[in-house]
Each structure stands twice: as structure tokens, then as C-alpha cells.
Design a protein around this motif. Structure first.
Motif, PDB file in Angstrom:
ATOM      1  N   ALA A  21      -7.763  -6.162   4.110  1.00  0.00           N
ATOM      2  CA  ALA A  21      -7.940  -5.208   3.008  1.00  0.00           C
ATOM      3  C   ALA A  21      -6.636  -5.136   2.232  1.00  0.00           C
ATOM      4  O   ALA A  21      -5.578  -5.511   2.727  1.00  0.00           O
ATOM      5  N   GLU A  22      -6.758  -4.639   1.018  1.00  0.00           N
ATOM      6  CA  GLU A  22      -5.587  -4.418   0.185  1.00  0.00           C
ATOM      7  C   GLU A  22      -5.666  -3.009  -0.377  1.00  0.00           C
ATOM      8  O   GLU A  22      -6.743  -2.543  -0.753  1.00  0.00           O
ATOM      9  N   ARG A  23      -4.535  -2.357  -0.422  1.00  0.00           N
ATOM     10  CA  ARG A  23      -4.440  -1.000  -0.963  1.00  0.00           C
ATOM     11  C   ARG A  23      -3.315  -0.944  -1.980  1.00  0.00           C
ATOM     12  O   ARG A  23      -2.283  -1.578  -1.816  1.00  0.00           O
ATOM     13  N   ARG A  24      -3.508  -0.145  -3.013  1.00  0.00           N
ATOM     14  CA  ARG A  24      -2.507   0.047  -4.066  1.00  0.00           C
ATOM     15  C   ARG A  24      -2.199   1.534  -4.175  1.00  0.00           C
ATOM     16  O   ARG A  24      -3.113   2.360  -4.196  1.00  0.00           O
ATOM     17  N   SER A  25      -0.930   1.866  -4.272  1.00  0.00           N
ATOM     18  CA  SER A  25      -0.508   3.253  -4.450  1.00  0.00           C
ATOM     19  C   SER A  25      -0.677   3.658  -5.908  1.00  0.00           C
ATOM     20  O   SER A  25      -0.182   2.974  -6.806  1.00  0.00           O
ATOM     21  N   LYS A  26      -1.355   4.763  -6.131  1.00  0.00           N
ATOM     22  CA  LYS A  26      -1.535   5.261  -7.490  1.00  0.00           C
ATOM     23  C   LYS A  26      -0.232   5.826  -8.054  1.00  0.00           C
ATOM     24  O   LYS A  26      -0.045   5.848  -9.256  1.00  0.00           O
ATOM     25  N   THR A  31       1.658  -2.384  -3.550  1.00  0.00           N
ATOM     26  CA  THR A  31       0.447  -2.876  -2.895  1.00  0.00           C
ATOM     27  C   THR A  31       0.791  -3.419  -1.511  1.00  0.00           C
ATOM     28  O   THR A  31       1.876  -3.956  -1.282  1.00  0.00           O
ATOM     29  N   LEU A 113       0.519   3.369   2.656  1.00  0.00           N
ATOM     30  CA  LEU A 113      -0.298   2.192   2.341  1.00  0.00           C
ATOM     31  C   LEU A 113      -0.755   1.385   3.556  1.00  0.00           C
ATOM     32  O   LEU A 113      -1.936   1.027   3.634  1.00  0.00           O
ATOM     33  N   LYS A 116      -3.614   3.214   5.347  1.00  0.00           N
ATOM     34  CA  LYS A 116      -4.834   3.263   4.533  1.00  0.00           C
ATOM     35  C   LYS A 116      -5.502   1.892   4.431  1.00  0.00           C
ATOM     36  O   LYS A 116      -6.723   1.779   4.496  1.00  0.00           O
ATOM     37  N   ALA A 117      -4.700   0.843   4.274  1.00  0.00           N
ATOM     38  CA  ALA A 117      -5.262  -0.505   4.203  1.00  0.00           C
ATOM     39  C   ALA A 117      -5.925  -0.881   5.530  1.00  0.00           C
ATOM     40  O   ALA A 117      -7.000  -1.485   5.548  1.00  0.00           O
ATOM     41  N   ASP A 120      -9.225   0.845   5.699  1.00  0.00           N
ATOM     42  CA  ASP A 120     -10.188   0.153   4.827  1.00  0.00           C
ATOM     43  C   ASP A 120     -10.724  -1.098   5.507  1.00  0.00           C
ATOM     44  O   ASP A 120     -11.929  -1.363   5.505  1.00  0.00           O
TER      45      ASP A 120
END
Length: 129
Positions: A21-26, A31, A113, A116-117, A120
Motif C-alpha cells: 500500500a501507499e499513503r500520502r500525508s495531507k 509518501t 504514514l 497507516k500504510a 491499508d
């Protein structure tokens, strides 16, 4: 922190792994992409982040193997409470190495991150079965 960032080379990302999975911080645009096998074994990372985000990913990678989804959920919740509400430092090895970053809210997203990744990836792996 920079020594932790260099450590990421030990964890090459594997696009063919069972979970990814990949996650990006808003908040900052950092990432983290991660890959792993069952039991969070053979973790791989591809990180585009500030030194804090890179250090957090290395700390996660050092100690995630063998953790369950519940362990990751509990850790992520504890880290969030620590960052947002000043709760005690969570029980995740080496997290104290980035404790100073708690004073910089713009970096909180980067710190979370990897957790969370991982969640996901674990959730998508369950759905795919």
C-alpha cells in the motif's frame, strides 16, 4: 534522525509482495509505500518524505515483523494520542528517537504514514481473500 533515514536502504520495496500500500500525508505531501509478506515479514519501503518521515518509516520497519493488525491499530492510536493530546510516549521500540518531532504538528502526518500504510495493506489483503 538522519542515520535512521539512511537505514531505509535495508528495506527494498517489493512490488510482487503479498501485501502493499501507499499513503500520502495531507499536511506535508510525504509518501510511504510499503510491501511485506504475511506476519509483516520481509518489509520493503519506498519513502519520499522529510527526515522525520524517513526516520519514522525506519523505526516502523525495525520492529513491525510479527505484529498483528490489532498491534498496528493499537500502536497507531497510541501514537495519534501522543501527538495530538500529549499522552505518554507509546510503547513502540525506538520511537523516542523522533520524540522531538512531536512539537512540530506539520510533521505528525509523516510520523504516522508507515502505520497507516500497513493498515491499508492489511485491510486490502483481507478483502482480496
Amino acid at each position: 534522525m538522519l542515520a535512521l533515514a539512511v537505514e531505509l536502504a535495508r528495506y527494498p520495496f517489493d512490488g510482487g509482495a503479498a501485501y502493499s500500500a501507499e499513503r500520502r500525508s495531507k499536511t506535508c505531501g510525504s509518501t510511504v509505500a510499503l510491501s511485506f509478506e504475511a506476519g509483516l515479514a520481509n518489509i520493503g519501503l519506498k519513502v519520499t518524505a522529510c527526515a522525520v518521515g524517513q526516520a519514522s518509516a525506519a523505526i516502523f520497519a525495525r520492529h513491525c515483523e510479527g505484529k498483528s493488525k490489532d498491534d498496528i491499530v493499537q500502536s497507531a492510536d497510541a501514537i495519534t494520542a501522543w501527538l495530538d493530546h500529549g499522552e505518554p510516549l507509546p510503547d513502540w521500540p525506538d520511537l523516542h528517537l523522533i520524540a522531538a518531532a512531536r512539537d512540530y504538528p506539520a510533521r505528525h502526518g509523516a510520523i504516522l504514514l508507515p502505520w497507516k500504510a500497513a493498515l491499508d495493506a492489511l485491510s486490502s489483503g483481507e478483502e482480496g481473500r
